[in-house]
Design a protein around this motif. Structure first.
Motif, PDB file in Angstrom:
ATOM      1  N   GLY A  89      -6.423  -5.952   7.754  1.00  0.00           N
ATOM      2  CA  GLY A  89      -5.847  -7.274   7.533  1.00  0.00           C
ATOM      3  C   GLY A  89      -6.416  -7.958   6.307  1.00  0.00           C
ATOM      4  O   GLY A  89      -5.681  -8.598   5.541  1.00  0.00           O
ATOM      5  N   SER A  90      -7.726  -7.818   6.102  1.00  0.00           N
ATOM      6  CA  SER A  90      -8.364  -8.430   4.926  1.00  0.00           C
ATOM      7  C   SER A  90      -7.868  -7.789   3.641  1.00  0.00           C
ATOM      8  O   SER A  90      -7.618  -8.478   2.644  1.00  0.00           O
ATOM      9  CB  SER A  90      -9.886  -8.296   5.036  1.00  0.00           C
ATOM     10  OG  SER A  90     -10.383  -8.973   6.185  1.00  0.00           O
ATOM     11  N   MET A  95      -4.399  -7.865  -1.301  1.00  0.00           N
ATOM     12  CA  MET A  95      -3.209  -7.384  -1.998  1.00  0.00           C
ATOM     13  C   MET A  95      -2.206  -8.516  -2.204  1.00  0.00           C
ATOM     14  O   MET A  95      -1.681  -8.715  -3.305  1.00  0.00           O
ATOM     15  CB  MET A  95      -2.546  -6.262  -1.200  1.00  0.00           C
ATOM     16  CG  MET A  95      -1.210  -5.796  -1.772  1.00  0.00           C
ATOM     17  SD  MET A  95      -0.233  -4.782  -0.628  1.00  0.00           S
ATOM     18  CE  MET A  95       0.236  -6.020   0.597  1.00  0.00           C
ATOM     19  N   ALA A  96      -1.931  -9.261  -1.139  1.00  0.00           N
ATOM     20  CA  ALA A  96      -0.926 -10.320  -1.206  1.00  0.00           C
ATOM     21  C   ALA A  96      -1.322 -11.407  -2.196  1.00  0.00           C
ATOM     22  O   ALA A  96      -0.512 -11.853  -3.018  1.00  0.00           O
ATOM     23  CB  ALA A  96      -0.707 -10.922   0.183  1.00  0.00           C
ATOM     24  N   SER A  97      -2.583 -11.823  -2.141  1.00  0.00           N
ATOM     25  CA  SER A  97      -3.028 -12.904  -3.020  1.00  0.00           C
ATOM     26  C   SER A  97      -3.105 -12.456  -4.480  1.00  0.00           C
ATOM     27  O   SER A  97      -3.033 -13.282  -5.392  1.00  0.00           O
ATOM     28  CB  SER A  97      -4.400 -13.424  -2.565  1.00  0.00           C
ATOM     29  OG  SER A  97      -5.374 -12.389  -2.614  1.00  0.00           O
ATOM     30  N   SER A  98      -3.217 -11.147  -4.703  1.00  0.00           N
ATOM     31  CA  SER A  98      -3.317 -10.626  -6.067  1.00  0.00           C
ATOM     32  C   SER A  98      -1.961 -10.314  -6.691  1.00  0.00           C
ATOM     33  O   SER A  98      -1.794 -10.430  -7.912  1.00  0.00           O
ATOM     34  CB  SER A  98      -4.166  -9.345  -6.069  1.00  0.00           C
ATOM     35  OG  SER A  98      -5.445  -9.570  -5.539  1.00  0.00           O
ATOM     36  N   ILE A  99      -0.993  -9.923  -5.845  1.00  0.00           N
ATOM     37  CA  ILE A  99       0.270  -9.385  -6.368  1.00  0.00           C
ATOM     38  C   ILE A  99       1.464 -10.296  -6.123  1.00  0.00           C
ATOM     39  O   ILE A  99       2.332 -10.442  -6.988  1.00  0.00           O
ATOM     40  CB  ILE A  99       0.537  -7.993  -5.748  1.00  0.00           C
ATOM     41  CG1 ILE A  99      -0.563  -7.006  -6.161  1.00  0.00           C
ATOM     42  CG2 ILE A  99       1.904  -7.464  -6.173  1.00  0.00           C
ATOM     43  CD1 ILE A  99      -0.442  -5.654  -5.498  1.00  0.00           C
ATOM     44  N   PHE A 100       1.530 -10.912  -4.960  1.00  0.00           N
ATOM     45  CA  PHE A 100       2.764 -11.576  -4.549  1.00  0.00           C
ATOM     46  C   PHE A 100       3.164 -12.744  -5.447  1.00  0.00           C
ATOM     47  O   PHE A 100       4.342 -13.085  -5.538  1.00  0.00           O
ATOM     48  CB  PHE A 100       2.663 -12.052  -3.102  1.00  0.00           C
ATOM     49  CG  PHE A 100       2.688 -10.939  -2.087  1.00  0.00           C
ATOM     50  CD1 PHE A 100       2.699  -9.608  -2.487  1.00  0.00           C
ATOM     51  CD2 PHE A 100       2.704 -11.217  -0.732  1.00  0.00           C
ATOM     52  CE1 PHE A 100       2.708  -8.574  -1.568  1.00  0.00           C
ATOM     53  CE2 PHE A 100       2.729 -10.189   0.202  1.00  0.00           C
ATOM     54  CZ  PHE A 100       2.716  -8.870  -0.212  1.00  0.00           C
ATOM     55  N   ILE A 210       8.100  -7.000  -1.118  1.00  0.00           N
ATOM     56  CA  ILE A 210       7.031  -7.026  -0.121  1.00  0.00           C
ATOM     57  C   ILE A 210       7.000  -5.699   0.650  1.00  0.00           C
ATOM     58  O   ILE A 210       5.936  -5.142   0.923  1.00  0.00           O
ATOM     59  CB  ILE A 210       7.260  -8.194   0.868  1.00  0.00           C
ATOM     60  CG1 ILE A 210       7.351  -9.534   0.119  1.00  0.00           C
ATOM     61  CG2 ILE A 210       6.163  -8.236   1.917  1.00  0.00           C
ATOM     62  CD1 ILE A 210       6.136  -9.897  -0.644  1.00  0.00           C
ATOM     63  N   PHE A 211       8.180  -5.203   0.987  1.00  0.00           N
ATOM     64  CA  PHE A 211       8.314  -3.953   1.731  1.00  0.00           C
ATOM     65  C   PHE A 211       7.585  -2.815   1.016  1.00  0.00           C
ATOM     66  O   PHE A 211       6.800  -2.076   1.624  1.00  0.00           O
ATOM     67  CB  PHE A 211       9.806  -3.636   1.891  1.00  0.00           C
ATOM     68  CG  PHE A 211      10.104  -2.405   2.694  1.00  0.00           C
ATOM     69  CD1 PHE A 211      10.291  -2.489   4.061  1.00  0.00           C
ATOM     70  CD2 PHE A 211      10.213  -1.155   2.090  1.00  0.00           C
ATOM     71  CE1 PHE A 211      10.577  -1.360   4.819  1.00  0.00           C
ATOM     72  CE2 PHE A 211      10.494  -0.026   2.833  1.00  0.00           C
ATOM     73  CZ  PHE A 211      10.679  -0.125   4.201  1.00  0.00           C
ATOM     74  N   LEU A 212       7.816  -2.664  -0.277  1.00  0.00           N
ATOM     75  CA  LEU A 212       7.202  -1.571  -1.040  1.00  0.00           C
ATOM     76  C   LEU A 212       5.687  -1.739  -1.123  1.00  0.00           C
ATOM     77  O   LEU A 212       4.939  -0.759  -0.999  1.00  0.00           O
ATOM     78  CB  LEU A 212       7.809  -1.521  -2.452  1.00  0.00           C
ATOM     79  CG  LEU A 212       9.296  -1.158  -2.542  1.00  0.00           C
ATOM     80  CD1 LEU A 212       9.764  -1.189  -3.998  1.00  0.00           C
ATOM     81  CD2 LEU A 212       9.565   0.216  -1.933  1.00  0.00           C
ATOM     82  N   ALA A 299       0.516  -9.479   5.534  1.00  0.00           N
ATOM     83  CA  ALA A 299       1.300  -9.602   4.298  1.00  0.00           C
ATOM     84  C   ALA A 299       2.574 -10.415   4.525  1.00  0.00           C
ATOM     85  O   ALA A 299       2.952 -11.250   3.693  1.00  0.00           O
ATOM     86  CB  ALA A 299       1.652  -8.215   3.762  1.00  0.00           C
ATOM     87  N   CYS A 300       3.245 -10.171   5.658  1.00  0.00           N
ATOM     88  CA  CYS A 300       4.467 -10.924   5.965  1.00  0.00           C
ATOM     89  C   CYS A 300       4.159 -12.406   6.174  1.00  0.00           C
ATOM     90  O   CYS A 300       4.908 -13.280   5.720  1.00  0.00           O
ATOM     91  CB  CYS A 300       5.148 -10.347   7.195  1.00  0.00           C
ATOM     92  SG  CYS A 300       5.799  -8.674   6.983  1.00  0.00           S
TER      93      CYS A 300
END
Length: 406
Positions: A89-90, A95-100, A210-212, A299-300
């Motif tokens: 989860g971390s 990943m989310a905070s870096s890419i999204f 997000i899926f990829l 991520a979702c």
């Protein structure tokens, strides 16, 4: 085959529901959208009623079952499984905070937030309220689970445990017959309203990216777990990764950790994991080791929070991850079981458990549920390899015999 067909049908129905919802919101009279959204709102009331009962059934049984076969092997497995789930989860948050932010820009988020206020209201509601608050249900579930676990160690509490099993089966039946089959209608109504408001294409444009990202992180995380196992055991992990392919593909097809246990046990046997360890660790981890599901849910959740301009910092998501790491224990084997278990705890990060944002979260999660399950069970075999080494080196303090693997 029926489980595989059921999980595949659910994904297809969710996709169809999204498409129909968009078409209804864009091209049919507003009253049709309002009727569809009213149906979704009524379902959300029903969902909010069932959620505390789900907590009582699934969390209580999960904790009560954990003490079966209690001992050092159990404690070791649960600690490693929980730690892996938290790390997954971390890593997802990192990943989310870096890419999204590359594809959820401030302008796009502002557009989504601005148009979301233009949706239609439900025609009516029935005012169905939960019989117990979510927090009370969670506290009671922990208390009951721990007490039943202690009583079972003392050869007592059999009637109470049997009643718990019956209640678990009942709520699982409700989930499979009266909630999961109607999720596409819930999603249809909410997407129709979003299409009417004008935010739906911006949201769908985000979803596939997000899926990829999530699937890529699943594969990276599982590979790292096998590499760590290889370093600890002093062996090459690549053979183990190759051996895991049948288990991974079975999980993608069945979308159920429980249904994949026989295949995963065969993978563990091919890896050289001793029989005692694999027959204990693999079934147990199918319930307590959820890094793939946690990666997906985190991520979702981050995506939904970011789209609607809500706080999404790590300390907030970490509380959610830590609670969910326990709550998902023994989550139902039905497709979407993990996200249904997560719904009661969405208020921890500011998301209504049965509103439009929850519908978005369910839609995004279910489309990837099979890959999360595949990551879960693949990680189980990596943990089994580590635990096998620890068990023989530090617990029973003898090398495994060749017959231990058969």
């Amino acid at each position: 085959m029926s489980k595989k067909k059921h999980s595949f049908d659910l994904i297809i129905r969710v996709i169809i529901a999204i498409i129909l919802g968009v078409l209804v919101g864009l091209y049919l009279p507003p009253i049709v959208t309002q009727i569809a959204y009213t149906g979704a709102s009524l379902f959300s009331e029903w969902l909010s009623f069932v959620i505390p009962l789900m907590i009582l059934a699934f969390v209580t049984k999960g904790i009560a079952d954990l003490d079966e076969g209690a001992g050092k092997l159990l404690i070791l497995t649960v600690i490693l499984a929980y730690a892996s789930t938290l790390i997954g989860g971390s890593a997802s948050w990192v990943m989310a905070s870096s890419i999204f932010s590359n594809f959820i820009t401030p302008d796009l988020a502002h557009t989504i937030q601005e148009t979301s206020t233009k949706g239609l209201e439900s025609l009516f509601s029935i005012g169905l309220e939960p019989i117990i608050p979510v927090t009370g249900a969670l506290v009671f579930a922990f208390m009951m689970g721990l007490c039943i676990s202690v009583l079972r160690k003392k050869e007592s509490g059999k009637v109470l445990y049997g009643t718990l099993n019956d209640f678990y089966d009942m709520i699982n039946l409700v989930l499979n017959k009266a909630i999961v089959p109607f999720l596409p209608l819930f999603i249809l109504g909410n997407f129709a309203n979003m299409a009417y408001a004008g935010s739906v294409f911006a949201i769908l444009g985000i979803f596939w990216r997000i899926f990829l990202c999530i699937i890529a992180l699943h594969l990276i995380y599982v590979t790292i777990l096998f590499i760590i196992a290889g370093l600890y055991r002093g062996q090459s992990p690549w053979k183990w990764i190759k051996n895991q392919i049948p288990g991974y593909m079975t999980a993608v097809g069945t979308q159920s950790s429980a249904a994949t246990i026989p295949t995963n046990l065969e993978c563990a046997k091919n890896n050289g994991t001793t029989r005692q360890v694999r027959e204990f660790v693999i079934p147990l981890c199918s319930n307590v080791h959820m890094p793939g599901s946690m990666i997906t849910i985190t991520a979702c959740s981050y995506t939904v929070l970011m789209m609607y301009g809500m706080p999404n910092h790590y300390s907030l998501l970490l509380r959610f991850i830590m609670i969910l790491g326990v709550a998902m224990v023994a989550s139902p084997g039905a497709p979407g079981g993990s996200i249904m278990t997560a719904l009661p705890f969405l208020p921890v990060i500011g998301i209504d458990s049965n509103g439009t944002l929850a519908s978005l979260l369910i839609s995004l999660y279910i489309a990837q549920d099979s890959f999360g399950t595949a990551a879960n069970i693949s990680g189980d075999n990596a943990l089994a390899l580590m635990i096998d080494k620890i068990y023989h080196k530090h617990i029973i303090k003898r090398a495994p015999n060749p017959e231990d693997i058969v």
